[in-house]
Scaffold this motif. Structure first.
Motif, PDB file in Angstrom:
ATOM      1  N   LEU A  91     -79.409-165.946  -5.697  1.00 37.29           N
ATOM      2  CA  LEU A  91     -80.784-166.109  -6.170  1.00 37.29           C
ATOM      3  C   LEU A  91     -80.920-167.437  -6.894  1.00 37.29           C
ATOM      4  O   LEU A  91     -80.044-167.821  -7.668  1.00 37.29           O
ATOM      5  CB  LEU A  91     -81.156-164.979  -7.127  1.00 37.29           C
ATOM      6  N   ALA A  92     -82.025-168.137  -6.639  1.00 37.09           N
ATOM      7  CA  ALA A  92     -82.336-169.352  -7.396  1.00 37.09           C
ATOM      8  C   ALA A  92     -83.139-168.933  -8.621  1.00 37.09           C
ATOM      9  O   ALA A  92     -84.084-168.165  -8.510  1.00 37.09           O
ATOM     10  CB  ALA A  92     -83.143-170.315  -6.535  1.00 37.09           C
ATOM     11  N   VAL A  93     -82.721-169.418  -9.779  1.00 30.44           N
ATOM     12  CA  VAL A  93     -83.416-169.047 -11.016  1.00 30.44           C
ATOM     13  C   VAL A  93     -83.771-170.311 -11.789  1.00 30.44           C
ATOM     14  O   VAL A  93     -83.124-171.343 -11.631  1.00 30.44           O
ATOM     15  CB  VAL A  93     -82.554-168.106 -11.897  1.00 30.44           C
ATOM     16  N   ASN A  94     -84.814-170.224 -12.623  1.00 32.86           N
ATOM     17  CA  ASN A  94     -85.202-171.423 -13.371  1.00 32.86           C
ATOM     18  C   ASN A  94     -84.712-171.389 -14.818  1.00 32.86           C
ATOM     19  O   ASN A  94     -84.956-172.315 -15.583  1.00 32.86           O
ATOM     20  CB  ASN A  94     -86.718-171.656 -13.299  1.00 32.86           C
ATOM     21  N   ASP A  95     -84.017-170.310 -15.187  1.00 30.25           N
ATOM     22  CA  ASP A  95     -83.444-170.216 -16.525  1.00 30.25           C
ATOM     23  C   ASP A  95     -82.223-169.322 -16.445  1.00 30.25           C
ATOM     24  O   ASP A  95     -82.345-168.108 -16.251  1.00 30.25           O
ATOM     25  CB  ASP A  95     -84.486-169.654 -17.497  1.00 30.25           C
ATOM     26  N   LEU A  96     -81.047-169.928 -16.579  1.00 32.04           N
ATOM     27  CA  LEU A  96     -79.814-169.153 -16.388  1.00 32.04           C
ATOM     28  C   LEU A  96     -79.615-168.115 -17.492  1.00 32.04           C
ATOM     29  O   LEU A  96     -79.114-167.024 -17.236  1.00 32.04           O
ATOM     30  CB  LEU A  96     -78.605-170.099 -16.361  1.00 32.04           C
ATOM     31  N   ILE A  97     -80.002-168.461 -18.706  1.00 31.07           N
ATOM     32  CA  ILE A  97     -79.778-167.537 -19.820  1.00 31.07           C
ATOM     33  C   ILE A  97     -80.654-166.287 -19.669  1.00 31.07           C
ATOM     34  O   ILE A  97     -80.178-165.159 -19.783  1.00 31.07           O
ATOM     35  CB  ILE A  97     -80.077-168.229 -21.172  1.00 31.07           C
ATOM     36  N   LEU A  98     -81.945-166.508 -19.374  1.00 32.25           N
ATOM     37  CA  LEU A  98     -82.839-165.361 -19.171  1.00 32.25           C
ATOM     38  C   LEU A  98     -82.389-164.535 -17.976  1.00 32.25           C
ATOM     39  O   LEU A  98     -82.439-163.312 -18.004  1.00 32.25           O
ATOM     40  CB  LEU A  98     -84.282-165.840 -18.956  1.00 32.25           C
ATOM     41  N   ALA A  99     -81.954-165.234 -16.928  1.00 29.14           N
ATOM     42  CA  ALA A  99     -81.518-164.520 -15.720  1.00 29.14           C
ATOM     43  C   ALA A  99     -80.283-163.676 -16.024  1.00 29.14           C
ATOM     44  O   ALA A  99     -80.220-162.497 -15.667  1.00 29.14           O
ATOM     45  CB  ALA A  99     -81.223-165.510 -14.597  1.00 29.14           C
ATOM     46  N   GLU A 100     -79.308-164.261 -16.714  1.00 28.71           N
ATOM     47  CA  GLU A 100     -78.104-163.500 -17.075  1.00 28.71           C
ATOM     48  C   GLU A 100     -78.479-162.259 -17.881  1.00 28.71           C
ATOM     49  O   GLU A 100     -77.966-161.175 -17.651  1.00 28.71           O
ATOM     50  CB  GLU A 100     -77.157-164.374 -17.916  1.00 28.71           C
ATOM     51  N   ARG A 101     -79.378-162.452 -18.828  1.00 29.35           N
ATOM     52  CA  ARG A 101     -79.757-161.319 -19.676  1.00 29.35           C
ATOM     53  C   ARG A 101     -80.460-160.239 -18.878  1.00 29.35           C
ATOM     54  O   ARG A 101     -80.228-159.049 -19.079  1.00 29.35           O
ATOM     55  CB  ARG A 101     -80.641-161.796 -20.825  1.00 29.35           C
ATOM     56  N   PHE A 102     -81.339-160.654 -17.967  1.00 25.25           N
ATOM     57  CA  PHE A 102     -82.067-159.672 -17.159  1.00 25.25           C
ATOM     58  C   PHE A 102     -81.085-158.853 -16.318  1.00 25.25           C
ATOM     59  O   PHE A 102     -81.111-157.633 -16.324  1.00 25.25           O
ATOM     60  CB  PHE A 102     -83.084-160.374 -16.261  1.00 25.25           C
ATOM     61  N   TYR A 103     -80.189-159.541 -15.598  1.00 30.34           N
ATOM     62  CA  TYR A 103     -79.305-158.807 -14.690  1.00 30.34           C
ATOM     63  C   TYR A 103     -78.240-158.023 -15.452  1.00 30.34           C
ATOM     64  O   TYR A 103     -77.882-156.915 -15.083  1.00 30.34           O
ATOM     65  CB  TYR A 103     -78.692-159.760 -13.649  1.00 30.34           C
ATOM     66  N   PHE A 104     -77.757-158.607 -16.545  1.00 28.74           N
ATOM     67  CA  PHE A 104     -76.707-157.941 -17.307  1.00 28.74           C
ATOM     68  C   PHE A 104     -77.265-156.779 -18.131  1.00 28.74           C
ATOM     69  O   PHE A 104     -76.782-155.656 -18.050  1.00 28.74           O
ATOM     70  CB  PHE A 104     -76.019-158.961 -18.223  1.00 28.74           C
ATOM     71  N   GLU A 105     -78.339-157.055 -18.881  1.00 25.02           N
ATOM     72  CA  GLU A 105     -78.843-156.023 -19.802  1.00 25.02           C
ATOM     73  C   GLU A 105     -79.750-155.008 -19.114  1.00 25.02           C
ATOM     74  O   GLU A 105     -79.571-153.800 -19.276  1.00 25.02           O
ATOM     75  CB  GLU A 105     -79.608-156.679 -20.963  1.00 25.02           C
ATOM     76  N   VAL A 106     -80.726-155.490 -18.370  1.00 17.08           N
ATOM     77  CA  VAL A 106     -81.736-154.577 -17.825  1.00 17.08           C
ATOM     78  C   VAL A 106     -81.199-153.859 -16.587  1.00 17.08           C
ATOM     79  O   VAL A 106     -81.079-152.633 -16.575  1.00 17.08           O
ATOM     80  CB  VAL A 106     -83.050-155.332 -17.507  1.00 17.08           C
ATOM     81  N   LEU A 107     -80.821-154.619 -15.558  1.00 15.70           N
ATOM     82  CA  LEU A 107     -80.291-153.958 -14.356  1.00 15.70           C
ATOM     83  C   LEU A 107     -78.966-153.269 -14.669  1.00 15.70           C
ATOM     84  O   LEU A 107     -78.669-152.212 -14.136  1.00 15.70           O
ATOM     85  CB  LEU A 107     -80.122-154.955 -13.211  1.00 15.70           C
TER      86      LEU A 107
END
Lengths: 257, 160
Positions: free
Chosen positions: B12-28
Protein backbone atom coordinates in the motif's frame (compact mmCIF):
# COMPACT_ATOMS: atom_id res chain seq x y z
CA UNK A 1 -10.66 -20.68 1.98
CA UNK A 2 -8.09 -18.34 3.51
CA UNK A 3 -7.63 -18.48 7.27
CA UNK A 4 -8.83 -15.60 9.44
CA UNK A 5 -6.19 -12.89 9.40
CA UNK A 6 -4.99 -13.86 5.91
CA UNK A 7 -5.58 -11.80 2.80
CA UNK A 8 -9.03 -12.50 1.43
CA UNK A 9 -8.70 -10.73 -1.88
CA UNK A 10 -6.80 -8.00 -3.66
CA UNK A 11 -8.74 -5.83 -6.06
CA UNK A 12 -6.98 -4.06 -8.93
CA UNK A 13 -8.28 -1.64 -11.52
CA UNK A 14 -7.92 -2.42 -15.23
CA UNK A 15 -8.87 -0.51 -18.35
CA UNK A 16 -9.75 -3.50 -20.54
CA UNK A 17 -11.13 -6.55 -18.80
CA UNK A 18 -10.60 -8.95 -21.72
CA UNK A 19 -6.99 -7.89 -22.19
CA UNK A 20 -6.23 -8.12 -18.47
CA UNK A 21 -8.01 -11.44 -18.09
CA UNK A 22 -6.02 -12.89 -20.95
CA UNK A 23 -2.75 -11.73 -19.38
CA UNK A 24 -3.45 -13.15 -15.93
CA UNK A 25 -4.81 -16.39 -17.37
CA UNK A 26 -2.35 -17.08 -20.19
CA UNK A 27 0.89 -15.25 -19.42
CA UNK A 28 0.83 -15.55 -15.63
CA UNK A 29 -1.26 -18.74 -15.45
CA UNK A 30 -3.57 -17.97 -12.55
CA UNK A 31 -6.66 -20.13 -12.16
CA UNK A 32 -9.73 -18.26 -13.37
CA UNK A 33 -12.66 -18.35 -10.95
CA UNK A 34 -15.29 -16.49 -12.94
CA UNK A 35 -16.67 -13.17 -14.06
CA UNK A 36 -18.77 -10.78 -12.02
CA UNK A 37 -18.64 -12.89 -8.86
CA UNK A 38 -18.41 -9.57 -7.01
CA UNK A 39 -21.05 -6.90 -7.20
CA UNK A 40 -18.85 -3.89 -7.82
CA UNK A 41 -21.23 -2.08 -10.13
CA UNK A 42 -18.65 -2.66 -12.85
CA UNK A 43 -17.52 -5.67 -14.89
CA UNK A 44 -15.02 -7.74 -12.94
CA UNK A 45 -13.18 -11.01 -13.16
CA UNK A 46 -11.64 -13.12 -10.42
CA UNK A 47 -8.69 -15.50 -10.11
CA UNK A 48 -8.04 -17.86 -7.21
CA UNK A 49 -4.86 -19.10 -5.50
CA UNK A 50 -4.36 -22.45 -3.82
CA UNK A 51 -4.95 -20.76 -0.45
CA UNK A 52 -8.38 -19.64 -1.68
CA UNK A 53 -7.44 -15.99 -1.99
CA UNK A 54 -8.78 -14.04 -4.94
CA UNK A 55 -7.26 -11.51 -7.26
CA UNK A 56 -10.17 -9.45 -8.57
CA UNK A 57 -9.79 -7.21 -11.61
CA UNK A 58 -12.37 -4.46 -11.96
CA UNK A 59 -12.84 -2.58 -15.23
CA UNK A 60 -12.83 1.18 -14.74
CA UNK A 61 -12.82 4.08 -17.24
CA UNK A 62 -9.49 5.36 -15.96
CA UNK A 63 -6.87 3.36 -14.06
CA UNK A 64 -5.21 5.32 -11.28
CA UNK A 65 -1.42 4.97 -11.31
CA UNK A 66 0.08 3.04 -8.39
CA UNK A 67 2.37 4.76 -5.91
CA UNK A 68 6.12 4.03 -5.80
CA UNK A 69 7.03 0.57 -4.65
CA UNK A 70 3.46 -0.69 -4.88
CA UNK A 71 3.24 -4.29 -6.04
CA UNK A 72 1.51 -7.58 -5.34
CA UNK A 73 3.53 -10.75 -4.78
CA UNK A 74 2.50 -14.32 -5.56
CA UNK A 75 4.19 -17.30 -3.95
CA UNK A 76 5.02 -20.37 -6.05
CA UNK A 77 6.99 -23.58 -5.72
CA UNK A 78 10.46 -23.42 -7.31
CA UNK A 79 9.44 -25.68 -10.23
CA UNK A 80 6.30 -23.69 -10.97
CA UNK A 81 8.21 -20.43 -10.59
CA UNK A 82 10.53 -21.32 -13.46
CA UNK A 83 7.66 -22.39 -15.71
CA UNK A 84 5.79 -19.16 -14.99
CA UNK A 85 8.95 -17.14 -15.56
CA UNK A 86 9.49 -18.73 -18.98
CA UNK A 87 6.00 -17.68 -20.06
CA UNK A 88 6.38 -14.16 -18.66
CA UNK A 89 9.69 -13.82 -20.52
CA UNK A 90 7.88 -14.52 -23.78
CA UNK A 91 5.36 -11.80 -23.06
CA UNK A 92 8.21 -9.33 -22.55
CA UNK A 93 6.93 -7.75 -19.35
CA UNK A 94 9.82 -8.59 -17.01
CA UNK A 95 11.42 -5.86 -14.96
CA UNK A 96 14.16 -7.65 -13.02
CA UNK A 97 14.75 -8.14 -9.32
CA UNK A 98 15.86 -4.88 -7.72
CA UNK A 99 16.27 -6.28 -4.26
CA UNK A 100 18.24 -9.20 -5.63
CA UNK A 101 20.56 -6.78 -7.43
CA UNK A 102 21.24 -5.18 -4.05
CA UNK A 103 22.00 -8.51 -2.42
CA UNK A 104 18.78 -8.29 -0.44
CA UNK A 105 17.61 -11.81 -1.19
CA UNK A 106 18.24 -14.70 1.10
CA UNK A 107 19.80 -18.03 0.20
CA UNK A 108 17.33 -20.01 -1.89
CA UNK A 109 14.93 -17.10 -2.44
CA UNK A 110 14.19 -16.29 -6.08
CA UNK A 111 12.03 -13.43 -7.19
CA UNK A 112 11.04 -11.43 -10.24
CA UNK A 113 9.08 -8.24 -10.80
CA UNK A 114 6.95 -7.71 -13.89
CA UNK A 115 4.26 -5.38 -15.18
CA UNK A 116 0.72 -6.24 -16.24
CA UNK A 117 -0.89 -4.53 -19.28
CA UNK A 118 -2.23 -1.77 -17.02
CA UNK A 119 1.17 -1.01 -15.54
CA UNK A 120 0.56 -2.65 -12.18
CA UNK A 121 3.77 -4.04 -10.75
CA UNK A 122 3.52 -7.69 -9.80
CA UNK A 123 6.00 -10.15 -8.38
CA UNK A 124 6.48 -13.91 -8.26
CA UNK A 125 8.61 -15.44 -5.51
CA UNK A 126 9.72 -18.95 -4.59
CA UNK A 127 11.77 -20.40 -1.76
CA UNK A 128 13.82 -23.57 -2.15
CA UNK A 129 14.43 -25.89 0.84
CA UNK A 130 17.81 -24.28 1.60
CA UNK A 131 15.93 -21.08 2.40
CA UNK A 132 14.96 -22.62 5.69
CA UNK A 133 18.34 -23.80 6.95
CA UNK A 134 21.44 -21.84 7.79
CA UNK A 135 24.17 -23.08 5.44
CA UNK A 136 27.70 -23.83 6.64
CA UNK A 137 30.70 -22.35 4.84
CA UNK A 138 31.91 -25.92 4.28
CA UNK A 139 35.60 -25.06 4.08
CA UNK A 140 36.69 -27.66 6.62
CA UNK A 141 38.93 -26.60 9.49
CA UNK A 142 40.23 -23.10 8.87
CA UNK A 143 43.11 -21.56 10.77
CA UNK A 144 41.95 -18.00 11.39
CA UNK A 145 45.28 -16.81 12.82
CA UNK A 146 47.09 -16.61 16.10
CA UNK A 147 45.21 -15.63 19.23
CA UNK A 148 47.30 -12.42 19.46
CA UNK A 149 45.91 -11.41 16.04
CA UNK A 150 42.52 -10.87 17.68
CA UNK A 151 42.76 -8.15 20.32
CA UNK A 152 40.04 -7.83 22.94
CA UNK A 153 37.07 -5.94 21.46
CA UNK A 154 37.85 -6.90 17.87
CA UNK A 155 35.56 -8.40 15.25
CA UNK A 156 37.47 -9.82 12.29
CA UNK A 157 36.00 -11.24 9.10
CA UNK A 158 37.85 -14.30 7.88
CA UNK A 159 37.19 -14.43 4.17
CA UNK A 160 38.55 -17.92 3.63
CA UNK A 161 36.00 -19.48 5.95
CA UNK A 162 33.24 -16.84 5.63
CA UNK A 163 32.97 -16.31 9.38
CA UNK A 164 33.59 -13.62 11.96
CA UNK A 165 36.06 -14.04 14.82
CA UNK A 166 34.80 -12.10 17.82
CA UNK A 167 37.16 -11.51 20.73
CA UNK A 168 35.79 -9.94 23.87
CA UNK A 169 37.02 -9.84 27.47
CA UNK A 170 35.20 -13.09 28.30
CA UNK A 171 36.48 -15.16 25.42
CA UNK A 172 36.47 -15.79 21.70
CA UNK A 173 33.80 -16.89 19.22
CA UNK A 174 33.50 -17.80 15.53
CA UNK A 175 30.16 -16.74 14.05
CA UNK A 176 28.50 -17.92 10.84
CA UNK A 177 27.85 -14.88 8.64
CA UNK A 178 24.34 -16.05 7.72
CA UNK A 179 21.40 -14.22 9.29
CA UNK A 180 19.16 -16.64 11.20
CA UNK A 181 16.01 -14.79 10.15
CA UNK A 182 15.96 -15.39 6.38
CA UNK A 183 19.50 -16.54 5.55
CA UNK A 184 20.94 -13.35 4.10
CA UNK A 185 24.51 -12.34 4.99
CA UNK A 186 25.10 -10.02 7.91
CA UNK A 187 27.69 -7.25 7.91
CA UNK A 188 29.57 -5.99 10.94
CA UNK A 189 28.97 -2.33 11.76
CA UNK A 190 31.94 -1.32 13.94
CA UNK A 191 30.41 2.09 14.67
CA UNK A 192 27.43 0.39 16.35
CA UNK A 193 29.22 -2.69 17.74
CA UNK A 194 26.67 -4.93 16.05
CA UNK A 195 25.94 -7.16 13.08
CA UNK A 196 23.34 -5.89 10.64
CA UNK A 197 21.30 -7.63 7.97
CA UNK A 198 20.14 -5.46 5.07
CA UNK A 199 17.33 -7.80 4.02
CA UNK A 200 15.00 -7.25 6.96
CA UNK A 201 17.03 -4.93 9.20
CA UNK A 202 17.83 -7.54 11.81
CA UNK A 203 20.58 -6.69 14.23
CA UNK A 204 22.76 -8.86 16.43
CA UNK A 205 25.18 -8.09 19.25
CA UNK A 206 28.84 -9.02 18.91
CA UNK A 207 28.01 -12.36 20.55
CA UNK A 208 25.33 -12.89 17.91
CA UNK A 209 22.34 -12.27 20.20
CA UNK A 210 19.39 -10.93 18.23
CA UNK A 211 18.18 -7.42 18.96
CA UNK A 212 15.33 -5.63 17.24
CA UNK A 213 11.68 -5.76 16.44
CA UNK A 214 11.21 -9.06 14.61
CA UNK A 215 10.33 -11.70 17.20
CA UNK A 216 11.73 -15.22 17.55
CA UNK A 217 14.93 -14.75 15.56
CA UNK A 218 17.53 -17.06 17.12
CA UNK A 219 21.13 -15.97 17.79
CA UNK A 220 23.64 -16.21 14.93
CA UNK A 221 25.04 -19.70 14.51
CA UNK A 222 28.55 -20.33 15.81
CA UNK A 223 31.22 -22.66 14.48
CA UNK A 224 33.18 -24.96 16.81
CA UNK A 225 36.39 -23.13 17.71
CA UNK A 226 39.49 -24.51 19.39
CA UNK A 227 42.85 -23.13 20.32
CA UNK A 228 45.70 -25.33 19.11
CA UNK A 229 49.20 -24.15 20.09
CA UNK A 230 48.01 -20.54 20.09
CA UNK A 231 46.28 -20.90 16.72
CA UNK A 232 42.56 -20.24 16.36
CA UNK A 233 41.09 -23.20 14.47
CA UNK A 234 37.49 -23.01 13.26
CA UNK A 235 35.47 -25.95 11.94
CA UNK A 236 33.34 -24.48 9.13
CA UNK A 237 31.56 -27.77 8.40
CA UNK A 238 29.34 -27.72 11.46
CA UNK A 239 26.88 -25.15 12.79
CA UNK A 240 26.37 -24.73 16.50
CA UNK A 241 22.81 -23.59 17.21
CA UNK A 242 22.68 -21.56 20.41
CA UNK A 243 19.81 -20.63 22.71
CA UNK A 244 19.61 -16.93 23.66
CA UNK A 245 21.09 -17.91 27.05
CA UNK A 246 23.90 -19.96 25.53
CA UNK A 247 24.73 -17.12 23.16
CA UNK A 248 26.05 -15.09 26.11
CA UNK A 249 28.84 -17.60 26.64
CA UNK A 250 32.08 -17.51 24.69
CA UNK A 251 34.97 -19.91 24.35
CA UNK A 252 37.27 -18.99 27.26
CA UNK A 253 40.91 -18.25 26.59
CA UNK A 254 43.28 -19.83 29.10
CA UNK A 255 45.51 -17.34 30.87
CA UNK A 256 49.12 -17.46 29.66
CA UNK A 257 51.26 -19.75 31.83
CA UNK B 1 -1.09 -25.71 -14.69
CA UNK B 2 1.07 -24.21 -11.98
CA UNK B 3 -0.19 -23.79 -8.47
CA UNK B 4 -0.09 -20.25 -7.22
CA UNK B 5 0.15 -21.03 -3.54
CA UNK B 6 -0.91 -17.71 -2.17
CA UNK B 7 -0.79 -13.96 -2.48
CA UNK B 8 2.20 -13.29 -0.28
CA UNK B 9 1.70 -9.57 0.10
CA UNK B 10 0.29 -6.50 -1.59
CA UNK B 11 1.90 -3.12 -0.99
CA UNK B 12 0.00 0.00 0.00
CA UNK B 13 1.17 3.53 -0.76
CA UNK B 14 0.65 5.80 2.23
CA UNK B 15 1.22 9.51 2.77
CA UNK B 16 2.14 9.22 6.45
CA UNK B 17 4.09 6.23 7.69
CA UNK B 18 3.51 6.91 11.37
CA UNK B 19 -0.28 7.21 11.04
CA UNK B 20 -0.32 4.18 8.76
CA UNK B 21 1.70 2.08 11.21
CA UNK B 22 -0.62 3.07 14.02
CA UNK B 23 -3.74 2.30 12.02
CA UNK B 24 -2.61 -1.16 10.95
CA UNK B 25 -0.92 -2.04 14.23
CA UNK B 26 -3.43 -0.63 16.71
CA UNK B 27 -6.79 -0.65 14.94
CA UNK B 28 -6.59 -3.63 12.58
CA UNK B 29 -4.34 -5.39 15.10
CA UNK B 30 -7.05 -5.14 17.75
CA UNK B 31 -9.72 -6.39 15.34
CA UNK B 32 -7.67 -9.37 14.13
CA UNK B 33 -6.16 -9.93 17.57
CA UNK B 34 -2.50 -9.94 16.57
CA UNK B 35 -0.15 -7.44 14.95
CA UNK B 36 3.44 -6.35 14.97
CA UNK B 37 5.57 -3.83 13.15
CA UNK B 38 8.26 -5.45 11.03
CA UNK B 39 10.88 -4.52 8.52
CA UNK B 40 10.98 -0.79 9.04
CA UNK B 41 13.43 0.35 6.35
CA UNK B 42 16.26 1.03 8.73
CA UNK B 43 14.82 4.45 9.46
CA UNK B 44 14.29 6.07 12.81
CA UNK B 45 10.91 7.61 13.56
CA UNK B 46 12.55 10.99 13.18
CA UNK B 47 13.82 10.16 9.72
CA UNK B 48 10.44 8.82 8.68
CA UNK B 49 8.79 12.01 9.96
CA UNK B 50 11.17 14.11 7.92
CA UNK B 51 10.34 11.99 4.91
CA UNK B 52 13.97 11.25 4.33
CA UNK B 53 14.63 8.99 1.37
CA UNK B 54 16.78 6.08 2.38
CA UNK B 55 17.76 5.52 -1.20
CA UNK B 56 16.26 5.78 -4.61
CA UNK B 57 16.90 2.91 -6.86
CA UNK B 58 16.02 2.33 -10.42
CA UNK B 59 16.37 -1.15 -11.80
CA UNK B 60 17.33 -0.48 -15.39
CA UNK B 61 16.26 2.31 -17.69
CA UNK B 62 12.86 3.77 -17.03
CA UNK B 63 11.53 1.01 -14.83
CA UNK B 64 10.60 3.57 -12.21
CA UNK B 65 11.01 1.25 -9.26
CA UNK B 66 11.79 3.35 -6.23
CA UNK B 67 12.77 2.06 -2.83
CA UNK B 68 10.83 4.67 -0.94
CA UNK B 69 10.93 4.84 2.86
CA UNK B 70 8.76 2.01 4.01
CA UNK B 71 7.54 0.01 6.90
CA UNK B 72 5.71 -3.25 7.19
CA UNK B 73 3.00 -4.29 9.59
CA UNK B 74 1.95 -7.87 10.06
CA UNK B 75 -1.73 -8.15 10.94
CA UNK B 76 -2.65 -11.73 11.79
CA UNK B 77 -1.01 -13.71 8.99
CA UNK B 78 -1.02 -10.81 6.53
CA UNK B 79 2.09 -8.78 5.83
CA UNK B 80 1.08 -5.26 4.81
CA UNK B 81 4.07 -3.34 3.42
CA UNK B 82 3.56 0.41 3.62
CA UNK B 83 5.51 2.61 1.20
CA UNK B 84 5.68 6.35 1.64
CA UNK B 85 4.18 8.19 -1.34
CA UNK B 86 5.40 11.75 -1.16
CA UNK B 87 3.35 13.13 -4.03
CA UNK B 88 -0.09 14.54 -3.42
CA UNK B 89 -2.67 12.46 -5.25
CA UNK B 90 -6.43 12.83 -5.56
CA UNK B 91 -8.17 10.96 -2.74
CA UNK B 92 -11.71 9.60 -2.93
CA UNK B 93 -14.35 11.80 -1.26
CA UNK B 94 -14.49 11.35 2.52
CA UNK B 95 -18.02 9.92 2.35
CA UNK B 96 -17.01 7.15 -0.06
CA UNK B 97 -16.20 4.00 1.92
CA UNK B 98 -16.01 1.50 -0.89
CA UNK B 99 -13.94 1.49 -4.07
CA UNK B 100 -10.94 0.17 -5.95
CA UNK B 101 -8.13 -0.70 -5.64
CA UNK B 102 -8.81 -2.53 -2.42
CA UNK B 103 -7.17 -4.89 0.04
CA UNK B 104 -9.39 -7.34 1.90
CA UNK B 105 -8.55 -9.30 5.05
CA UNK B 106 -10.32 -12.50 6.04
CA UNK B 107 -12.21 -12.26 9.34
CA UNK B 108 -14.41 -14.55 11.41
CA UNK B 109 -17.96 -13.47 12.36
CA UNK B 110 -16.61 -12.71 15.86
CA UNK B 111 -13.83 -10.51 14.49
CA UNK B 112 -16.40 -8.69 12.38
CA UNK B 113 -18.48 -8.00 15.49
CA UNK B 114 -15.39 -6.75 17.29
CA UNK B 115 -14.52 -4.55 14.31
CA UNK B 116 -17.73 -2.57 14.75
CA UNK B 117 -16.81 -1.83 18.39
CA UNK B 118 -13.17 -1.04 17.66
CA UNK B 119 -13.94 1.23 14.69
CA UNK B 120 -16.61 3.09 16.64
CA UNK B 121 -14.25 3.54 19.57
CA UNK B 122 -11.52 4.96 17.31
CA UNK B 123 -14.13 7.10 15.52
CA UNK B 124 -13.27 5.54 12.15
CA UNK B 125 -16.01 5.71 9.52
CA UNK B 126 -17.08 2.45 7.91
CA UNK B 127 -19.88 0.91 5.87
CA UNK B 128 -21.54 -2.39 6.67
CA UNK B 129 -21.70 -5.19 7.43
CA UNK B 130 -22.96 -5.57 3.87
CA UNK B 131 -24.37 -8.88 2.61
CA UNK B 132 -22.76 -9.95 -0.68
CA UNK B 133 -24.54 -11.45 -3.69
CA UNK B 134 -24.74 -15.30 -3.71
CA UNK B 135 -22.04 -15.70 -6.40
CA UNK B 136 -19.46 -13.89 -4.25
CA UNK B 137 -17.06 -16.08 -2.20
CA UNK B 138 -17.38 -13.46 0.53
CA UNK B 139 -20.58 -13.56 2.57
CA UNK B 140 -20.41 -10.26 4.43
CA UNK B 141 -18.10 -7.26 4.35
CA UNK B 142 -17.22 -4.12 6.24
CA UNK B 143 -15.72 -1.33 4.12
CA UNK B 144 -13.39 1.34 5.44
CA UNK B 145 -10.33 3.40 4.55
CA UNK B 146 -6.91 3.73 6.12
CA UNK B 147 -5.59 7.22 7.05
CA UNK B 148 -4.20 7.61 3.49
CA UNK B 149 -7.61 6.73 1.99
CA UNK B 150 -6.63 3.28 0.79
CA UNK B 151 -9.77 1.13 0.53
CA UNK B 152 -9.79 -1.72 3.03
CA UNK B 153 -12.31 -4.50 3.44
CA UNK B 154 -12.92 -6.97 6.24
CA UNK B 155 -14.35 -10.04 4.54
CA UNK B 156 -16.19 -12.89 6.19
CA UNK B 157 -16.02 -15.93 3.88
CA UNK B 158 -19.25 -17.66 2.87
CA UNK B 159 -18.45 -21.00 4.49
CA UNK B 160 -17.05 -19.63 7.79
Amino acid sequence: MPRPGQLSHVMLEVADLDRAEQFFKDALGLEHAGRDLWNEGRPNTAFITEAGQYLVLVEVPEVKPDGPGVHTDFLLTVEDYHRVLDRLKESGCLEGDFRGDLGQRSVGEISQYFLDPDGHRLQVTAYSPESFQVPVAGQGKVVAGRIEDFPVGSVTYVKEGKFFVVRLSDGILALNQTCTHMQCNVAYQPEHYRFYCACHYNKFTRKGEHIGHIPSVPPLMAYPLELVDGQVVVDTDRNVARSPQAARRMVPIPAPA
Amino acid sequence: MEQFREIDHSVLAVNDLILAERFYFEVLGEIIGEARIEDRSGLTTDEILRGKRLRELRGGAGSGFVMAPHSSVRVGETIIPLFLYQEHVQEPPPEQMRGTPRLALTVTPEQMERAIDVLNRHDIAFEGPVEQQPSCPVARSIYLKDPSSNFIELACPRDA
